[in-house]
Design a protein around this motif. Sequence first.
Motif, short mmCIF file in Angstrom:
data_model
loop_
_atom_site.label_atom_id
_atom_site.label_comp_id
_atom_site.label_asym_id
_atom_site.label_seq_id
_atom_site.Cartn_x
_atom_site.Cartn_y
_atom_site.Cartn_z
N UNK A 22 0.82 -1.20 0.00
CA UNK A 22 0.00 0.00 0.00
C UNK A 22 0.86 1.26 0.00
N UNK A 23 1.92 1.22 0.85
CA UNK A 23 2.74 2.43 0.95
C UNK A 23 3.48 2.72 -0.34
N UNK A 24 4.07 1.71 -0.93
CA UNK A 24 4.85 1.98 -2.14
C UNK A 24 3.91 2.36 -3.28
N UNK A 25 2.70 1.77 -3.29
CA UNK A 25 1.74 2.13 -4.33
C UNK A 25 1.33 3.59 -4.22
N UNK B 77 1.29 13.72 3.51
CA UNK B 77 2.32 12.97 2.78
C UNK B 77 1.99 12.92 1.29
N UNK B 78 0.76 12.54 0.96
CA UNK B 78 0.37 12.46 -0.45
C UNK B 78 0.41 13.85 -1.08
N UNK B 79 -0.08 14.86 -0.32
CA UNK B 79 -0.12 16.22 -0.84
C UNK B 79 1.29 16.71 -1.17
N UNK B 80 2.24 16.49 -0.26
CA UNK B 80 3.59 17.00 -0.48
C UNK B 80 4.27 16.30 -1.64
N UNK C 299 7.96 11.20 5.96
CA UNK C 299 9.34 11.03 5.50
C UNK C 299 9.40 10.04 4.34
N UNK C 300 8.66 8.95 4.46
CA UNK C 300 8.69 7.93 3.41
C UNK C 300 8.24 8.51 2.07
N UNK C 301 7.19 9.33 2.11
CA UNK C 301 6.68 9.88 0.85
C UNK C 301 7.57 10.97 0.29
N UNK C 302 8.19 11.78 1.15
CA UNK C 302 8.91 12.94 0.62
C UNK C 302 10.41 12.69 0.48
N UNK D 130 13.13 5.51 10.96
CA UNK D 130 11.79 4.91 10.99
C UNK D 130 11.44 4.19 9.69
N UNK D 131 11.86 4.73 8.54
CA UNK D 131 11.59 4.06 7.27
C UNK D 131 12.25 2.70 7.24
#
Lengths: 288, 352, 263
Positions: B65-68, C115-118, C206-209, C220-221
């Motif tokens: 889910x996260x990577x998607x 996260x998605x927005x950034x 952090x994971x997304x950006x 944490x990632x």
Amino acid sequence: MSLNATRPNLLAAPGVAWLVAFMVVPCLLVLSYAFFQRGVWGGVEYTVTLENFARVADPLYAKIFLNSARIALTATVIAILIAYPAAYAISRAPRMSQPILLFFAVLPFWSNYLIRTYAWIVLLNREGLINNLLRSLGYTGEPLSMLYTESAVITGLVYNYLPFVILAIYSTLSRLNPELMEASRDLGAGPVRTFLRVTLPLTLPGVAAGGVFVFVLSIGNFVTPALLGGGRFQMVGNLVYDQFLTANDWPFGAALGAALILTMIVLLLLQARATAHASGERKGEAAQ
Amino acid sequence: MTVKNRLTATCAAAALAAACLAAGTASAADLVISNWAGYMAPDIADTFKAATGLEIEVVNHATNEEVMGKLMASGGKGYDVVFVSSPFAEILNGQGLAEPIDKAAVPNLANLYPEAATLAYDPGNTFSVPYTWGTTGLCYRSDLVKDTPDSWLNLLQPADAIKGKTTMLATDRWLMAAGELAKGFSVNEKDPAKLEEVKNLLIEAKKTLLAYDDTTFYSKLVSGEASLVHAWDGWCNYGITENKDIKFVVPKEGSDLWIDTIVVLKSSEKKDAAMKFINFILDAKNHAWAAQNILYKVPNKAAMESLDKALSEQYPNMAMAPADLVKYELLRDLGTAQKDYSRIVSEIKAAN
Amino acid sequence: MNATFSSKLPGRIVLLLVFGFLYLPIAVLVLLSFNDSGLPTSWSGFSVRWYGALLANTDILRAAGNTFIVAIFATVISTVLGTLLALGMETRRRKSNGLEALAFAPMVIPDIVLAVALLTFFSRLGLAMGLHTIVISHVIFDLAFVCSVVRARLKHFDFSIVEASRDLGASGWTTFWRVTFPVLLPSIVAGALLAFTLSVDEFIIAFFTAGAGRSSITLPMQIYSMIRFGITPEVNALATIVMGVSATALLISQWLNRQQQVP
């Protein structure tokens, strides 16, 4: 520079600019998906619809919100009741050791959320340390089921956010003038009365700030309910997360997210008013 | 320190900071590959470089889910190859993010079982290559569970002795699948009336559960905290490693067939290198690493045949024949019915 | 003598109990770092092998370094911006609901939305992502928390002393450093500690950006990605070392400080 009307704006400008550029603009971009449809393969199909808002109105989501607000509120009250005396004791310690005590209050939280939570599991589970300890003390009944309960979730939330409340309350307590309290006592007020009339009103903004921290962080938390609650309890943060990632339904996630953000901001604004009123601020409305 | 000095120092520090942060944004490697941690040989970068001269950089994701979410928000930029489960590969393809597999560049596709080349979500491996596959069933402590479990109802309507000692997977599709299989429905069922039945069954089952658990269920078996858990076969094997009394069974009503796949992203600028990487993974020796070390079945005939017999004696589910495996139904992307699933799962999780 | 002792005793008991609660799971975590088995929830004998494994694990060590860099930068920037914002908001004559809402927003926006927005935003801008984009993102929520703590302290601050100082001819800077800053210091320290702690533990934003590469993976990632095959006690070993080193460094610096003050 003089203390005129433009200076406050100038002081606030860098922070405001940061938030507008990196939070308001990107979030509006994503929250606007709420007006569109989910594509067949997930993603966003740019056909305008209000369907997502109709889905948010489903009583199921209100029920989940209220239930997680109740859990978060319980955690908040407990955290404040523990943090206040702790912050008070720190503010009464010798000045040199105050920063050290604060530091040691946050130090456990420089480890990792996940492994701290695992540590709680090791303590609380049916074959865990506490049950083993009880057994070695001669307890022979059924092992206690402490984990995967609402109390376990609340314990985890209180634990993880306690230092934030200590910090917030300390930051208002440490400016309390001891002479003020002595004066109050000299005037014949007992310790309880001094606390209620002098200490508490002056530290109420710190209590409110700390309380807000626990509440907002708890309601958005999903690791603690998943691990300590065994996934049996759902917080609203989790709900939004699931829409974006598991269901791949960004438009509905955006609608739920927007509803959550608006509700929370209204609650926080009301809270700020109430606190200002109760702590008898001299500024703001009173001055006008 | 005067105010001016302080300012200068601050500016200098800021400049240094910016330089320090900006360093290392671009990747020097030829390929960026995202996979679950521990899902490939740790020395894969070295062996791949020795074989092809190409540098790879392996990054890890915690969940599909996260990577998607990240791939969808960024259009896949920066990644060349990702490992995701089949419904997600299907979505990547549906969204136009997956690059067609260049068959000529991947001769090792011939190593796959014929069954692995005709999977319903991607017949002919046009946009994805299967990496591991298996079943979802019951993992249990044979010393703590009285009668050998053989039905999903052993989990969903447990005997009194194991009430409060069972766990179920929390991920929505697998949670639903347990109820659907118990009822004899498809794991991709879309009929609202049938889904309602599944929901009620699962809400009842929740009352007897210890927890929903996707990650530590096998250690709960090892500690004895749980005695019967809903598990992926390969993951049950980790429990078997720790305790020989742990066993895995596919219930008589059947299982889903899960497949973890490899997908090349359309946005990749190194597609040739990406195909070489897939070909490298499909090499019998490299693919056998996954079977030996992560204890998952791999759909690679040459690799499976090279395995030591002792492995399937210790972990009987490793010996399952591909022909039996593909009898089970694949989890497919649900399209618009996803909305019904996610609402039902929310309702189950909110039930008390 | 007796009076001060008895008045300090309740405080000590409170601190003992609260710190006991805070450090109870930490004791378990440290214990687990010496657990021979890789399972996070069961004990199988004493071993230091996870410390050896940690030293050999360059991924975890680099991730820990990245986390530290991100947290330091995010803390410094957010402490400055958050303090200024708090001063600006509390010295305004008229309360602005819009500004209040803006300052609350980072705390209530669900992590996944931000996260998605950034990530969407940074990708559309074509910005290269890495540690700097994580810092930008962490400053957003860190600054809201700093601002909130500092504002709590400013609520009963008597701004007339600021004006008095200026009436006496002190410049804006001097007034700030000599009058306002000392009053604010405890809350700035508290805010900075809060910001650092939040940043160190933040995962999803952090994971997304972070961009796609390995160079910007934070701890944490790294730890969350280990969830599928079990988080090994290497991470406990790391946490034990981090906390041990931080505590020792602080105590030494305090001790040196005292040596200087007492000639």
